[in-house]
Design a protein around this motif. Sequence first.
Motif, PDB file in Angstrom:
ATOM      1  N   GLY A   8       0.836   0.414  -8.503  1.00  0.00           N
ATOM      2  CA  GLY A   8       0.031  -0.685  -7.974  1.00  0.00           C
ATOM      3  C   GLY A   8       0.657  -2.011  -8.303  1.00  0.00           C
ATOM      4  O   GLY A   8       1.675  -2.088  -8.993  1.00  0.00           O
ATOM      5  N   SER A   9       0.012  -3.072  -7.789  1.00  0.00           N
ATOM      6  CA  SER A   9       0.518  -4.395  -8.151  1.00  0.00           C
ATOM      7  C   SER A   9      -0.193  -4.929  -9.394  1.00  0.00           C
ATOM      8  O   SER A   9       0.342  -5.789 -10.091  1.00  0.00           O
ATOM      9  CB  SER A   9       0.426  -5.370  -6.971  1.00  0.00           C
ATOM     10  N   LEU A  36       4.520  -2.533  -9.511  1.00  0.00           N
ATOM     11  CA  LEU A  36       5.476  -2.869  -8.450  1.00  0.00           C
ATOM     12  C   LEU A  36       5.959  -4.306  -8.578  1.00  0.00           C
ATOM     13  O   LEU A  36       5.168  -5.238  -8.729  1.00  0.00           O
ATOM     14  CB  LEU A  36       4.815  -2.670  -7.084  1.00  0.00           C
ATOM     15  N   LYS A  41       3.822  -9.668  -0.681  1.00  0.00           N
ATOM     16  CA  LYS A  41       2.917 -10.774  -1.025  1.00  0.00           C
ATOM     17  C   LYS A  41       3.281 -11.296  -2.410  1.00  0.00           C
ATOM     18  O   LYS A  41       3.670 -10.524  -3.289  1.00  0.00           O
ATOM     19  CB  LYS A  41       1.456 -10.295  -0.991  1.00  0.00           C
ATOM     20  N   GLY A  74      11.583  -0.990  -5.179  1.00  0.00           N
ATOM     21  CA  GLY A  74      11.976  -0.020  -4.163  1.00  0.00           C
ATOM     22  C   GLY A  74      10.870   0.938  -3.810  1.00  0.00           C
ATOM     23  O   GLY A  74       9.682   0.617  -3.926  1.00  0.00           O
ATOM     24  N   LEU A  75      11.265   2.136  -3.413  1.00  0.00           N
ATOM     25  CA  LEU A  75      10.281   3.104  -2.915  1.00  0.00           C
ATOM     26  C   LEU A  75       9.538   3.796  -4.052  1.00  0.00           C
ATOM     27  O   LEU A  75      10.134   4.205  -5.051  1.00  0.00           O
ATOM     28  CB  LEU A  75      10.969   4.159  -2.053  1.00  0.00           C
ATOM     29  N   LEU A  76       8.249   3.964  -3.812  1.00  0.00           N
ATOM     30  CA  LEU A  76       7.409   4.656  -4.795  1.00  0.00           C
ATOM     31  C   LEU A  76       7.893   6.085  -5.039  1.00  0.00           C
ATOM     32  O   LEU A  76       7.918   6.561  -6.173  1.00  0.00           O
ATOM     33  CB  LEU A  76       5.963   4.639  -4.279  1.00  0.00           C
ATOM     34  N   ARG A  90      -3.990   7.542  -6.737  1.00  0.00           N
ATOM     35  CA  ARG A  90      -4.501   6.312  -6.137  1.00  0.00           C
ATOM     36  C   ARG A  90      -6.026   6.351  -6.180  1.00  0.00           C
ATOM     37  O   ARG A  90      -6.630   7.427  -6.178  1.00  0.00           O
ATOM     38  CB  ARG A  90      -4.057   6.185  -4.673  1.00  0.00           C
ATOM     39  N   TYR A 100      -5.048   2.875   5.222  1.00  0.00           N
ATOM     40  CA  TYR A 100      -3.823   2.489   4.526  1.00  0.00           C
ATOM     41  C   TYR A 100      -3.383   3.578   3.552  1.00  0.00           C
ATOM     42  O   TYR A 100      -2.211   3.963   3.502  1.00  0.00           O
ATOM     43  CB  TYR A 100      -4.060   1.161   3.797  1.00  0.00           C
ATOM     44  N   LEU A 104       0.020   5.833   3.629  1.00  0.00           N
ATOM     45  CA  LEU A 104       0.930   5.785   2.477  1.00  0.00           C
ATOM     46  C   LEU A 104       1.200   7.200   1.944  1.00  0.00           C
ATOM     47  O   LEU A 104       2.347   7.609   1.739  1.00  0.00           O
ATOM     48  CB  LEU A 104       0.272   4.925   1.390  1.00  0.00           C
ATOM     49  N   ASN A 108       4.745   9.161   2.221  1.00  0.00           N
ATOM     50  CA  ASN A 108       5.396   9.591   0.980  1.00  0.00           C
ATOM     51  C   ASN A 108       5.615  11.102   0.963  1.00  0.00           C
ATOM     52  O   ASN A 108       6.637  11.597   0.482  1.00  0.00           O
ATOM     53  CB  ASN A 108       4.562   9.151  -0.234  1.00  0.00           C
TER      54      ASN A 108
HETATM   55  O1  PNS Z   1      -2.037  -2.128  -5.800  1.00  0.00           O
HETATM   56  P1  PNS Z   1      -1.464  -2.050  -4.410  1.00  0.00           P
HETATM   57  O2  PNS Z   1      -0.843  -3.377  -4.044  1.00  0.00           O
HETATM   58  O3  PNS Z   1      -2.466  -1.578  -3.410  1.00  0.00           O
HETATM   59  O4  PNS Z   1      -0.271  -0.955  -4.459  1.00  0.00           O
HETATM   60  C1  PNS Z   1       0.504  -0.672  -3.308  1.00  0.00           C
HETATM   61  C2  PNS Z   1       1.686   0.253  -3.641  1.00  0.00           C
HETATM   62  C3  PNS Z   1       2.448  -0.234  -4.859  1.00  0.00           C
HETATM   63  C4  PNS Z   1       1.190   1.639  -3.902  1.00  0.00           C
HETATM   64  C5  PNS Z   1       2.612   0.280  -2.378  1.00  0.00           C
HETATM   65  O5  PNS Z   1       2.847  -1.028  -1.940  1.00  0.00           O
HETATM   66  C6  PNS Z   1       3.964   0.953  -2.636  1.00  0.00           C
HETATM   67  O6  PNS Z   1       4.047   2.117  -2.902  1.00  0.00           O
HETATM   68  N1  PNS Z   1       5.040   0.147  -2.543  1.00  0.00           N
HETATM   69  C7  PNS Z   1       6.408   0.596  -2.807  1.00  0.00           C
HETATM   70  C8  PNS Z   1       7.201   0.739  -1.493  1.00  0.00           C
HETATM   71  C9  PNS Z   1       6.884   2.067  -0.848  1.00  0.00           C
HETATM   72  O7  PNS Z   1       7.232   3.104  -1.364  1.00  0.00           O
HETATM   73  N2  PNS Z   1       6.141   2.031   0.302  1.00  0.00           N
HETATM   74  C10 PNS Z   1       5.614   3.236   0.927  1.00  0.00           C
HETATM   75  C11 PNS Z   1       6.495   3.811   1.950  1.00  0.00           C
HETATM   76  S1  PNS Z   1       6.553   2.804   3.400  1.00  0.00           S
END
Ligand code: PNS
Length: 166
Positions: A8-9, A36, A41, A74-76, A90, A100, A104, A108
Amino acid sequence: MKIAVYPGSFDPVTLGHLDIIQRASKLVDRLVIGVLTNISKKTVFSMEERVKFLELVIKEYNLESKIKIESFNGLLVDFAKAQNASFIVRGLRAVTDFDYELQLAQTNHVMVPDIDTVFFTTRLEYSYLSSSTVREIANFGGDIRHFVPECIIQFIYDKYKTIGSV
Ligand code: PNS
């Protein structure tokens, strides 16, 4: 060893996040909180501040034995793989989060089928709560006691004193 990442952020960590951290940590041997750094943002709190807040909270709630806090770029899925995690955790607050989060999780999962996303439904008392609500209230000097852990409250007010009302 069962390892999960909770990404998360955390701008800043809230009582809602803490609730998920406490519940998720019961299911795994290690929970890695991934903060992250490369978010599009702009965050109000720096990466160092967001990590420090989480460290203070984890200490205050005696969760240190199971929890590790790391920042990532980078990527999660790449972060999760590097941590040897089998799960991504999550929280789901309301139906508004669903589109969303589903996108995600599915993206992933296509990228790394070995890693599954596990959702925790947020407790009712935190279902309205978000970091942006906390920032909005703190920005105008409101009372954030019901929303964030006690040990970080003063740091949040101090930040807004430093940067001024935004
Ligand atoms: O607390 P948040 O801002 O809702 O967290 C969002 C988060 C960190 C889970 C998401 O932005 C993320 O995983 N970002 C890393 C980049 C990524 O892997 N994106 C997903 C594939 S497009």
